[in-house]
Design an enzyme around this catalytic site. Structure first.
Site, PDB file in Angstrom:
ATOM      1  N   GLN A 109      22.938  79.550  23.813  1.00  0.00           N
ATOM      2  CA  GLN A 109      23.572  78.580  23.218  1.00  0.00           C
ATOM      3  C   GLN A 109      24.894  78.225  23.579  1.00  0.00           C
ATOM      4  OE1 GLN A 109      24.471  77.927  18.960  1.00  0.00           O
ATOM      5  NE2 GLN A 109      22.782  76.325  18.839  1.00  0.00           N
ATOM      6  N   TYR A 176      29.864  68.665  14.276  1.00  0.00           N
ATOM      7  CA  TYR A 176      30.627  69.003  15.695  1.00  0.00           C
ATOM      8  C   TYR A 176      30.888  68.035  16.652  1.00  0.00           C
ATOM      9  CZ  TYR A 176      30.189  73.964  13.587  1.00  0.00           C
ATOM     10  OH  TYR A 176      30.087  75.093  12.917  1.00  0.00           O
ATOM     11  N   ARG A 224      20.582  71.211  19.858  1.00  0.00           N
ATOM     12  CA  ARG A 224      20.705  71.503  18.404  1.00  0.00           C
ATOM     13  C   ARG A 224      20.988  70.108  17.832  1.00  0.00           C
ATOM     14  NH1 ARG A 224      19.083  74.205  14.171  1.00  0.00           N
ATOM     15  NH2 ARG A 224      20.532  75.929  13.357  1.00  0.00           N
TER      16      ARG A 224
HETATM   17  C1  LIG Z   1      26.789  82.221   9.252  1.00  0.00           C
HETATM   18  C2  LIG Z   1      25.988  81.067  10.047  1.00  0.00           C
HETATM   19  C3  LIG Z   1      26.226  80.999  11.416  1.00  0.00           C
HETATM   20  C4  LIG Z   1      25.528  79.997  12.100  1.00  0.00           C
HETATM   21  N1  LIG Z   1      25.714  79.904  13.326  1.00  0.00           N
HETATM   22  C5  LIG Z   1      25.192  78.924  14.083  1.00  0.00           C
HETATM   23  C6  LIG Z   1      25.333  78.741  15.449  1.00  0.00           C
HETATM   24  O1  LIG Z   1      25.960  79.422  16.098  1.00  0.00           O
HETATM   25  N2  LIG Z   1      24.713  77.817  16.069  1.00  0.00           N
HETATM   26  C7  LIG Z   1      23.722  76.987  15.497  1.00  0.00           C
HETATM   27  O2  LIG Z   1      23.269  75.935  16.011  1.00  0.00           O
HETATM   28  N3  LIG Z   1      23.431  77.205  14.053  1.00  0.00           N
HETATM   29  C8  LIG Z   1      24.131  77.713  13.458  1.00  0.00           C
HETATM   30  N4  LIG Z   1      23.915  78.270  12.023  1.00  0.00           N
HETATM   31  C9  LIG Z   1      22.731  77.302  11.391  1.00  0.00           C
HETATM   32  C10 LIG Z   1      21.588  78.071  11.424  1.00  0.00           C
HETATM   33  O3  LIG Z   1      20.826  77.991  12.251  1.00  0.00           O
HETATM   34  C11 LIG Z   1      20.723  77.331  10.172  1.00  0.00           C
HETATM   35  O4  LIG Z   1      20.328  75.977  10.761  1.00  0.00           O
HETATM   36  C12 LIG Z   1      21.258  77.253   9.181  1.00  0.00           C
HETATM   37  O5  LIG Z   1      21.337  78.313   8.442  1.00  0.00           O
HETATM   38  C13 LIG Z   1      20.313  76.298   7.847  1.00  0.00           C
HETATM   39  O6  LIG Z   1      19.139  76.736   7.846  1.00  0.00           O
HETATM   40  P1  LIG Z   1      17.901  75.709   8.056  1.00  0.00           P
HETATM   41  O7  LIG Z   1      17.902  75.208   9.558  1.00  0.00           O
HETATM   42  O8  LIG Z   1      16.709  76.509   7.511  1.00  0.00           O
HETATM   43  O9  LIG Z   1      18.297  74.591   7.053  1.00  0.00           O
HETATM   44  C14 LIG Z   1      24.445  79.165  11.354  1.00  0.00           C
HETATM   45  C15 LIG Z   1      24.478  79.402  10.115  1.00  0.00           C
HETATM   46  C16 LIG Z   1      24.926  80.368   9.214  1.00  0.00           C
HETATM   47  C17 LIG Z   1      24.866  80.506   7.663  1.00  0.00           C
END
Ligand SMILES: Cc1cc2nc3c(=O)[nH]c(=O)nc-3n(C[C@H](O)[C@H](O)[C@H](O)COP(=O)(O)O)c2cc1C
Length: 316
Positions: A109, A176, A224
């Site tokens: 990513q 973002y 994304r």
């Molecule tokens: C600590 C943390 C770090 C995350 N880092 C990224 C990331 O680097 N890239 C990304 O696209 N999403 C990131 N996310 C989003 C998660 O992939 C995920 O979409 C989010 O936890 C919500 O869950 P859901 O998609 O089931 O609603 C992060 C989430 C958390 C809690």
């Protein structure tokens, strides 16, 4: 008990096939990396546990490719592969080769940046900074935008040469930089990066066209994508989703169709932006699988795979 008849069936994403539809969501963590941005042995073991567990696809957490416009944030653990390319590549090959031993695919990513979500980064327009709303962001010039796109393409090429099966672009979600370009609330530009929807997606288009030109048209590129912002304005969340001032699902369906037309092979979805953080990383009071009704609408609008997490995935 809900049944998932397609869950263990293979799925085509661009030029590759994944063995099932179980995918690890990207989670940015600086604990994977050593001081030069290389994967540590512990970091590799952490990722391998997911491959051993049977996932068809792992998407790694975001690293911003840019080495020039917004300088890499070493403190955040956000060290781009280009910082120490040989050290990074040696460790990345060790990672991808071992992931592949389990029949699992892995996407790198790569991010364009965070814009108004960070105090020191530039944005498409002069926007109130998320953590310091009395101050406005500096505005990216056309040359700086082109430079950021160049670094994403270069990073994708490095990822391919280290054995990654595809890349995911971070991120038209969470508010973002690419999200800021797409939403009218945050993009008032009058050059080719602003205006109607297609122009607000210029960065997204130039990124995928550039990657396909250097990595080949079969090399998968995912976006994304946030499906609904849940805001009434900057720093004004909308828990029930009414009076949407960001992107709603109808606009997301149009975005999805254009991304597919530009060449994207997959959409990896969730919802919310920093200003409505309870949708970004949902606490217990948000119903499990809350994104499914949105992803169903998006999936009906496009022909490429749409990833979103269901109640069952959250429990795994
Ligand atoms: C600590 C943390 C770090 C995350 N880092 C990224 C990331 O680097 N890239 C990304 O696209 N999403 C990131 N996310 C989003 C998660 O992939 C995920 O979409 C989010 O936890 C919500 O869950 P859901 O998609 O089931 O609603 C992060 C989430 C958390 C809690």
């Amino acid at each position: 008990m809900k049944s998932y008849p397609n869950l263990m069936k293979p799925l085509q994403i661009g030029g590759i096939q994944i063995k099932n539809r179980l995918a690890v969501a990207p989670l940015g963590t600086n604990r994977l990396y050593g001081p030069k941005g290389e994967y540590t042995d512990n970091g590799i073991e952490y990722i391998l546990e997911r491959a051993r567990g049977g996932f068809g696809l792992i998407v790694l957490g975001n690293v911003v490719g840019d080495m020039e416009v917004d300088k890499p944030n070493i403190v955040d653990g956000q060290i781009p592969p280009s910082y120490a390319p040989n050290t990074w590549k040696e460790s990345a090959i060790r990672l991808t080769e071992r992931v592949h031993m389990y029949g699992c695919k892995i996407f790198y990513q790569v991010g364009m940046g965070r814009g108004r979500m960070r105090n020191n980064e530039k944005a498409p327009s002069a926007l109130p900074k998320y953590t310091n709303p009395d101050e406005l962001t500096e505005v990216l010039t056309e040359e700086e935008i082109e430079c950021k796109i160049k670094w994403i393409i270069k990073t994708a090429q490095m990822a391919k040469s280290a054995g990654f099966d595809g890349v995911e672009i971070h991120a038209m979600h969470w508010g973002y930089l690419l999200d800021q370009f797409e939403m009218t609330i945050s993009n008032q530009r009058t050059d080719r990066f602003g205006g109607d929807l297609e122009h607000r997606l210029t960065c997204a288009r130039e990124i995928v066209e550039g990657i396909k030109a250097v990595c080949g048209k079969d090399f998968p590129v995912s976006m994304r994508l946030g499906m609904k912002s849940y805001i009434r304005g900057f720093r004004q969340p909308s828990l029930d989703g009414t009076q949407e001032a960001g992107r709603d699902i109808e606009e997301t369906c149009e975005v999805g169709k254009l991304l597919e037309k530009f060449g994207y092979d997959m959409l990896n979805c969730n919802s919310g932006i920093y200003d409505s953080f309870y949708y970004c990383a949902p606490p217990a009071y948000i119903p499990k699988g809350h994104n499914l009704h949105l992803s169903k609408q998006l999936k009906a609008a496009v022909n490429i795979p749409v990833f979103a997490r269901d109640e069952m995935m959250i429990r795994i």
